[in-house]
Design an enzyme around this catalytic site. Structure first.
Site, mmCIF file in Angstrom:
data_model
loop_
_atom_site.group_PDB
_atom_site.id
_atom_site.type_symbol
_atom_site.label_atom_id
_atom_site.label_comp_id
_atom_site.label_asym_id
_atom_site.label_seq_id
_atom_site.Cartn_x
_atom_site.Cartn_y
_atom_site.Cartn_z
ATOM 1 N N CYS A 79 8.414 -1.933 -6.122
ATOM 2 C CA CYS A 79 8.573 -1.131 -7.327
ATOM 3 C C CYS A 79 9.650 -1.726 -8.245
ATOM 4 C CB CYS A 79 8.840 0.332 -6.962
ATOM 5 S SG CYS A 79 8.551 1.481 -8.335
ATOM 6 N N HIS A 177 4.498 1.660 -3.384
ATOM 7 C CA HIS A 177 5.414 1.871 -2.264
ATOM 8 C C HIS A 177 4.651 1.802 -0.936
ATOM 9 C CE1 HIS A 177 9.140 3.238 -4.334
ATOM 10 N NE2 HIS A 177 8.272 3.460 -5.314
ATOM 11 N N GLU A 179 5.857 1.909 2.031
ATOM 12 C CA GLU A 179 6.463 2.828 3.000
ATOM 13 C C GLU A 179 5.986 4.260 2.815
ATOM 14 O OE1 GLU A 179 9.383 3.052 -0.471
ATOM 15 O OE2 GLU A 179 7.875 1.667 0.336
#
Length: 200
Positions: A79, A177, A179
């Site tokens: 990001c 993202h 994660e």
């Protein structure tokens, strides 16, 4: 086990990406010290913060960091971590690292920020090895690199095409993202840990 340095810009929570990297088999050290960051065997630039703030945080070691990346330091950028690899941004003042050419621009969509799942168009290579061509990843952003040529290896459409992932040398940069992207995101992070272990 891969010794991996996670850069802490001091502007947001990096707990989720740290846990994801550790689950993928990395030994993670969270660092704010420029000297330790520049000595990393593998690096992660996490996805928290705004361009101007992050550019300011890395200004003192920006030139040295670019030299390490140019020399082949394995790195994963997420990001805002991806955005600061470009030269500049409409979001704020400050110089990016300049590993990738171009400028980060505001998304051309009526609804911002772009929050949620979106499909990523990729060729199955590099970060996306073993990942479905129709895979969806989780985005939280209002700005993105608009250049979809050169280092761009994946795109997403939200008010127009933008670079969802870029790659150069041993650097994998992601606008989404991983994660926060469930199993498919973990697969990508695991791909990076394996990739970095072979090169660190």
């Amino acid at each position: 086990m891969l010794p991996l340095t996670l850069v802490d810009y001091g502007v947001g929570n990096i707990h989720s990406i740290k846990k994801c990297l550790e689950k993928a088999g990395a030994s993670v050290s969270v660092e704010t010290d420029a000297e330790k960051i520049l000595k990393a065997k593998a690096l992660v630039l996490p996805g928290v913060g705004a361009f101007g703030k992050v550019a300011g945080q890395i200004a003192s070691f920006r030139v040295g960091l670019k030299a390490r990346l140019d020399a082949g330091l394995p790195a994963l950028a997420i990001c805002i971590g991806m955005q600061v690899l470009y030269e500049s941004s409409e979001e704020g003042e400050g110089e990016g690292i300049g590993l990738f050419p171009g400028r980060v621009r505001r998304l051309r969509h009526a609804r911002l920020p772009h929050i949620g799942w979106n499909s990523v168009d990729h060729n199955g290579a590099g970060p996306f090895e073993g990942i479905s061509k129709n895979a969806h990843f989780y985005f939280v952003h209002s700005f993105a690199p608009s250049e979809c040529g050169g280092p761009c290896v994946a795109t997403t459409d939200y008010g127009g095409r933008f670079a969802a992932a870029s790659s150069a040398r041993n650097v994998w940069a992601l606008q989404f993202h991983p994660e926060k992207s469930s199993d498919v995101g973990f697969k990508l992070v695991s791909n990076f840990v394996r990739f970095a272990e072979a090169r660190a």
